[in-house]
Motif scaffolding. Structure first.
Motif, PDB file in Angstrom:
ATOM      1  N   ALA A  98       0.858  -1.179   0.000  1.00 37.49           N
ATOM      2  CA  ALA A  98       0.000   0.000   0.000  1.00 37.49           C
ATOM      3  C   ALA A  98       0.893   1.227   0.000  1.00 37.49           C
ATOM      4  O   ALA A  98       1.861   1.307   0.767  1.00 37.49           O
ATOM      5  CB  ALA A  98      -0.922   0.021   1.218  1.00 37.49           C
TER       6      ALA A  98
ATOM      7  N   SER B 163       2.641   1.231   3.624  1.00 47.45           N
ATOM      8  CA  SER B 163       2.275   0.384   4.758  1.00 47.45           C
ATOM      9  C   SER B 163       2.038  -1.040   4.277  1.00 47.45           C
ATOM     10  O   SER B 163       1.856  -1.298   3.077  1.00 47.45           O
ATOM     11  CB  SER B 163       1.018   0.897   5.468  1.00 47.45           C
ATOM     12  OG  SER B 163      -0.140   0.665   4.694  1.00 47.45           O
ATOM     13  N   GLN B 164       2.013  -1.948   5.236  1.00 50.72           N
ATOM     14  CA  GLN B 164       1.643  -3.327   4.930  1.00 50.72           C
ATOM     15  C   GLN B 164       0.151  -3.394   4.620  1.00 50.72           C
ATOM     16  O   GLN B 164      -0.622  -2.511   5.002  1.00 50.72           O
ATOM     17  CB  GLN B 164       1.958  -4.226   6.120  1.00 50.72           C
ATOM     18  CG  GLN B 164       3.434  -4.330   6.420  1.00 50.72           C
ATOM     19  CD  GLN B 164       3.706  -5.158   7.656  1.00 50.72           C
ATOM     20  OE1 GLN B 164       2.819  -5.381   8.475  1.00 50.72           O
ATOM     21  NE2 GLN B 164       4.931  -5.631   7.792  1.00 50.72           N
ATOM     22  N   VAL B 165      -0.242  -4.461   3.958  1.00 49.37           N
ATOM     23  CA  VAL B 165      -1.654  -4.748   3.730  1.00 49.37           C
ATOM     24  C   VAL B 165      -1.954  -6.076   4.385  1.00 49.37           C
ATOM     25  O   VAL B 165      -1.176  -7.011   4.267  1.00 49.37           O
ATOM     26  CB  VAL B 165      -1.982  -4.823   2.223  1.00 49.37           C
ATOM     27  CG1 VAL B 165      -3.449  -5.120   2.014  1.00 49.37           C
ATOM     28  CG2 VAL B 165      -1.591  -3.535   1.534  1.00 49.37           C
ATOM     29  N   GLY B 166      -3.077  -6.167   5.102  1.00 48.65           N
ATOM     30  CA  GLY B 166      -3.438  -7.420   5.764  1.00 48.65           C
ATOM     31  C   GLY B 166      -3.242  -7.321   7.256  1.00 48.65           C
ATOM     32  O   GLY B 166      -2.357  -6.621   7.735  1.00 48.65           O
ATOM     33  N   GLY B 167      -4.077  -8.033   8.002  1.00 48.63           N
ATOM     34  CA  GLY B 167      -3.991  -7.992   9.451  1.00 48.63           C
ATOM     35  C   GLY B 167      -4.572  -6.700  10.000  1.00 48.63           C
ATOM     36  O   GLY B 167      -5.377  -6.033   9.353  1.00 48.63           O
ATOM     37  N   ASN B 168      -4.162  -6.344  11.220  1.00 46.89           N
ATOM     38  CA  ASN B 168      -4.638  -5.090  11.803  1.00 46.89           C
ATOM     39  C   ASN B 168      -4.172  -3.912  10.962  1.00 46.89           C
ATOM     40  O   ASN B 168      -3.101  -3.969  10.353  1.00 46.89           O
ATOM     41  CB  ASN B 168      -4.068  -4.914  13.217  1.00 46.89           C
ATOM     42  CG  ASN B 168      -4.741  -5.840  14.194  1.00 46.89           C
ATOM     43  OD1 ASN B 168      -5.909  -6.147  14.058  1.00 46.89           O
ATOM     44  ND2 ASN B 168      -3.991  -6.300  15.179  1.00 46.89           N
ATOM     45  N   PRO B 169      -4.956  -2.814  10.956  1.00 41.15           N
ATOM     46  CA  PRO B 169      -4.465  -1.612  10.272  1.00 41.15           C
ATOM     47  C   PRO B 169      -3.089  -1.243  10.819  1.00 41.15           C
ATOM     48  O   PRO B 169      -2.915  -1.106  12.031  1.00 41.15           O
ATOM     49  CB  PRO B 169      -5.508  -0.557  10.621  1.00 41.15           C
ATOM     50  CG  PRO B 169      -6.748  -1.326  10.894  1.00 41.15           C
ATOM     51  CD  PRO B 169      -6.305  -2.615  11.511  1.00 41.15           C
ATOM     52  N   SER B 170      -2.126  -1.093   9.925  1.00 37.87           N
ATOM     53  CA  SER B 170      -0.750  -0.935  10.392  1.00 37.87           C
ATOM     54  C   SER B 170      -0.279   0.497  10.198  1.00 37.87           C
ATOM     55  O   SER B 170      -0.889   1.284   9.483  1.00 37.87           O
ATOM     56  CB  SER B 170       0.174  -1.897   9.659  1.00 37.87           C
ATOM     57  OG  SER B 170       0.202  -1.597   8.289  1.00 37.87           O
ATOM     58  N   GLU B 171       0.840   0.778  10.835  1.00 40.40           N
ATOM     59  CA  GLU B 171       1.382   2.124  10.760  1.00 40.40           C
ATOM     60  C   GLU B 171       1.881   2.416   9.360  1.00 40.40           C
ATOM     61  O   GLU B 171       2.207   1.518   8.586  1.00 40.40           O
ATOM     62  CB  GLU B 171       2.531   2.301  11.762  1.00 40.40           C
ATOM     63  CG  GLU B 171       3.759   1.454  11.474  1.00 40.40           C
ATOM     64  CD  GLU B 171       3.661   0.086  12.120  1.00 40.40           C
ATOM     65  OE1 GLU B 171       2.533  -0.400  12.375  1.00 40.40           O
ATOM     66  OE2 GLU B 171       4.728  -0.520  12.331  1.00 40.40           O
ATOM     67  N   GLN B 172       1.936   3.701   9.051  1.00 38.02           N
ATOM     68  CA  GLN B 172       2.466   4.138   7.775  1.00 38.02           C
ATOM     69  C   GLN B 172       3.889   4.652   7.975  1.00 38.02           C
ATOM     70  O   GLN B 172       4.199   5.271   8.989  1.00 38.02           O
ATOM     71  CB  GLN B 172       1.575   5.231   7.184  1.00 38.02           C
ATOM     72  CG  GLN B 172       0.187   4.703   6.832  1.00 38.02           C
ATOM     73  CD  GLN B 172      -0.732   5.750   6.278  1.00 38.02           C
ATOM     74  OE1 GLN B 172      -0.308   6.786   5.782  1.00 38.02           O
ATOM     75  NE2 GLN B 172      -2.026   5.481   6.339  1.00 38.02           N
TER      76      GLN B 172
END
Lengths: 114, 112
Positions: free
Chosen positions: A31, A94-103
């Motif tokens: 992302a 940011s990563q995609v998948g799992g909990n909304p992750s930090e940017q």
């Protein structure tokens, strides 16, 4: 490597110019985001790419045209900008998948439209 | 819709003082909560995060606890340094690769 790089650092352009901002990350994030930030304000989301496809466009004027040529690169093409478009343009990933992750944010491009 | 309300600044403290920056939020679902810091002339950096109720995020002496009952995520540090002078943004996100909602930012100045 936890770095997002942006070029150029500073850009001055006239209202008839065409220029591009570039962003790169090698963290395997799928992302990528463009933000506009005015002085003393929070970042305003412009675009989100997820798996190299545009997933969010926050009603940004067509004089801003994003492009995601591959999973590591994000461009923002600028054409016929207005003086009020002068701002700090931030790229993030940011990563995609799992909990909304930090940017992870880049240092930004300081754009001045004359 | 989602919203984040941060304590208004600017905040000016002496070195070694205790810091609290209040943050409350309104959101649907179960958002992740973040504090970002922006030093002059730079982009935002993640300071700490919490992904579920009662989680405590901590980093560099800063702490914040995700309080669902009070919808808050207040930032604290026991002893601030001059180098902590920056703008602090509270943010939430409840969809992956989605839109984050930022507070207006709080400018902290620490004097020696």
């Amino acid at each position: 490597d936890t770095e997002v790089t942006q070029t150029p650092k500073h850009l001055v352009m006239g209202m008839t110019n065409k220029k591009s901002l570039k962003c790169e990350q090698h963290m395997g994030h799928r992302a990528m985001y463009w933000y506009k930030q005015k002085a003393k304000k929070p970042p305003e989301l412009m675009f989100v790419y997820s798996y190299e496809k545009l997933s969010i466009n926050e009603s940004v004027p067509s004089r801003f045209s994003p492009e995601c040529p591959n999973s590591s690169l994000l461009n923002l093409h600028l054409h016929a900008l207005q003086p009020e478009d002068s701002a700090l343009y931030l790229c993030a990933s940011s990563q995609v998948g799992g909990n909304p992750s930090e940017q992870y944010f880049g240092p930004g491009t300081r754009l001045t439209v004359t | 819709g989602n919203s984040v309300t941060q304590m208004e600044g600017p905040v000016t403290l002496s070195e070694e003082a205790f810091l609290t920056i209040n943050c409350t939020y309104t959101a649907t679902g179960y958002p992740s909560l973040f504090w970002y810091v922006q030093y002059p002339g730079e982009g935002l950096q993640l300071l700490l995060k919490a992904t579920k109720a009662d989680d405590k995020g901590s980093n560099k002496g800063f702490e914040a606890t995700y309080r669902k009952e009070t919808t808050s995520f207040h930032l604290e540090k026991g002893s601030v340094q001059v180098s902590d002078s920056a703008v602090y943004f509270c943010a939430l996100c409840n969809t992956n690769a989605g839109k984050s909602t930022f507070g207006d930012g709080t400018t902290l100045t620490v004097k020696p």
